[in-house]
Write a protein that holds these residues in place. Sequence first.
Motif, PDB file in Angstrom:
ATOM      1  N   ALA A 535      -5.783  16.910   8.711  1.00 19.95           N
ATOM      2  CA  ALA A 535      -5.889  18.368   8.610  1.00 19.95           C
ATOM      3  C   ALA A 535      -4.592  18.972   8.081  1.00 19.95           C
ATOM      4  N   GLN A 536      -3.455  18.447   8.542  1.00 17.68           N
ATOM      5  CA  GLN A 536      -2.166  18.919   8.042  1.00 17.68           C
ATOM      6  C   GLN A 536      -2.024  18.616   6.555  1.00 17.68           C
ATOM      7  N   VAL A 537      -2.444  17.421   6.147  1.00 16.00           N
ATOM      8  CA  VAL A 537      -2.357  17.026   4.743  1.00 16.00           C
ATOM      9  C   VAL A 537      -3.180  17.960   3.874  1.00 16.00           C
ATOM     10  N   ASN A 538      -4.414  18.241   4.303  1.00 16.64           N
ATOM     11  CA  ASN A 538      -5.308  19.087   3.500  1.00 16.64           C
ATOM     12  C   ASN A 538      -4.748  20.492   3.339  1.00 16.64           C
ATOM     13  N   LEU A 539      -4.188  21.048   4.415  1.00 21.02           N
ATOM     14  CA  LEU A 539      -3.633  22.406   4.313  1.00 21.02           C
ATOM     15  C   LEU A 539      -2.413  22.420   3.402  1.00 21.02           C
ATOM     16  N   LEU A 540      -1.575  21.389   3.519  1.00 24.44           N
ATOM     17  CA  LEU A 540      -0.360  21.338   2.684  1.00 24.44           C
ATOM     18  C   LEU A 540      -0.709  21.158   1.212  1.00 24.44           C
ATOM     19  N   LYS A 541      -1.804  20.445   0.928  1.00 24.12           N
ATOM     20  CA  LYS A 541      -2.273  20.335  -0.453  1.00 24.12           C
ATOM     21  C   LYS A 541      -2.644  21.710  -0.997  1.00 24.12           C
ATOM     22  N   LYS A 542      -3.364  22.496  -0.189  1.00 24.94           N
ATOM     23  CA  LYS A 542      -3.760  23.835  -0.620  1.00 24.94           C
ATOM     24  C   LYS A 542      -2.542  24.721  -0.859  1.00 24.94           C
ATOM     25  N   GLN A 543      -1.483  24.485  -0.066  1.00 24.73           N
ATOM     26  CA  GLN A 543      -0.264  25.284  -0.216  1.00 24.73           C
ATOM     27  C   GLN A 543       0.603  24.804  -1.381  1.00 24.73           C
ATOM     28  N   LYS A 544       0.113  23.735  -2.087  1.00 24.84           N
ATOM     29  CA  LYS A 544       0.822  23.157  -3.244  1.00 24.84           C
ATOM     30  C   LYS A 544       2.165  22.549  -2.846  1.00 24.84           C
TER      31      LYS A 544
END
Length: 566
Positions: A535-544
């Motif tokens: 979940a942390q990885v996915n959010l950080l991807k969205k944040q570029k």
Amino acid sequence: MTKILVIEDTSEILNNILDFLEAEDFEGSGATNGREGVELAKSEGFDLIICDIMMPELDGYGVLQALRADANTVNIPLIFLTAKGDRSDVRQGMNLGADDYLTKPFTKKELLEAIEARLKRTEQQTEQLKQVSEQLTLLEKFDALTGLPNWSGLEGKEGLLPEAIAQSQSRNTLVPFLLLGLDKFGRINDTISYGNGDLILQQVARRLIDFTERLQGGGAVRIGGDEFGIVLPPVTEKETAVAIAQQLLQEIAQPYQIERKSIPLTASIGIAFYPTVSNVEELRRQAGVAMGEVKQSGGNSSKIYTRPLFGFDTAKELELASDLRRSWEQKQLQVFYQPRIDLRKKKISSVAAVPYWDHPRLGPIPPAKVLSLAQEVGLLREMSQWMLQIACQQGKIWQNEAKLSVRISASISEQLLNDVNLTALLMESLKSTGLDPGYLELEIPAEAIANAKNLNALASQFLQFKRLGLHLTIAQFGMAQSSLNYLGNLGLDSLKISRSLIGNPTQNAPILNAIIQMAHGINLRAIADGVESEAQVNLLKKQKCDEIQQETAVSEREIRRLFGKR
């Protein structure tokens, strides 16, 4: 007036360009070779540089490398203007960091368009950085979820604590600081969902605001997660603060209505006092210790901090610190590595060296805890230097034995950073191990940069590191840092976001987004530290975010396996 430097060894072309710039209301200066141009760029401030490539003494590529290695010139846009028009020439120039590339012969229109495009882009970047800085400044002062001031709201000229201190009428007056933590709030989140948990936090904040307003003094801030800080009006007796804390606990314990359900909730409060403690960090630490003891006793109560007999707050902490010193003296610690993953390429980009301590009774101790204990017992500088040397040795071993070339980052403690012999120490470590400097990265704590008394000296020191070929990262970057105004002048390569913000990325999403934008605005790669979940990885991807550093530390043998090496 916009100042433009033209570096061109053909006098006719140089004079034509300078005449053209003057006609277009630019202030132009000229240099007839690369070395002269670099010296002029460093001594005077320019908004843009136009540079030939094929020149005597120092060619255009050398000019660009020299400018990008200097903190005072690293951000000046540079346009190559040259007869070298092959695709490989263009690619080489752009790879070195050129902002544009024009080939001879060129028209005045082409040159003007290139200049205006670069200046406009610089203006946009400056404005974007300003907006992000303003946004981050706002986020640094207020919590996005509850609207309460955050931790920074306690200090400063208009902070809650200075205001309460100003109300103090005598030396015998005490200013109480309360740290309130909700009891078993994680279980409530798991039961009613994190979204509904956020609604409860908002209601708690509202109750804290109403409560402190009735006291006609003091106020509340959100520390993070389910913790809140409360400054009470001055009191003459500690028991008065305890009585107020008990009233607050009764307010918090009133059920919360969520989706037509009544949710029960209690809290634990730890209390510390100013001027018994003279700084905010120690107030928070003492109140946190007291709050933790309340939680261990079942919660729904308050307690005043009691100073322990020794320098540690529990016998277990004292014993653990003693064990660490013993293990250090017996050379039982190891260096393990936390992989960094490039989120776009989906592969390991580098590894970070961390201390690994396998306690004989407790098992592996988290690296952050090891470093915290090392700080307490005065070992942090020695441990930092030791990990640096091991990182250099291991990097070279991987290259020789496993044909594995991977950059290793090593954390430089504030004490080691302030050592006047650090540059010589780095050179000796690289020389003795034979490691290429390009495979070593130094992580400088953000707090150490913020505490620097002489920024020019710090920039000069970092420039020495860059000249050695090292990569530089500002680490542990979080809400408390206020160094935005000069970060872009320090020659850094990356910014590593504090793990304290990664632990709850959904809640901290606005802050993470602002920090990542800020990093990109000054050409730094953004790295998230302490990532554990998908979940942390996915959010950080969205944040570029560019990279993540995994929480799990592994041995050097496991690093070889991850790279498919033996």
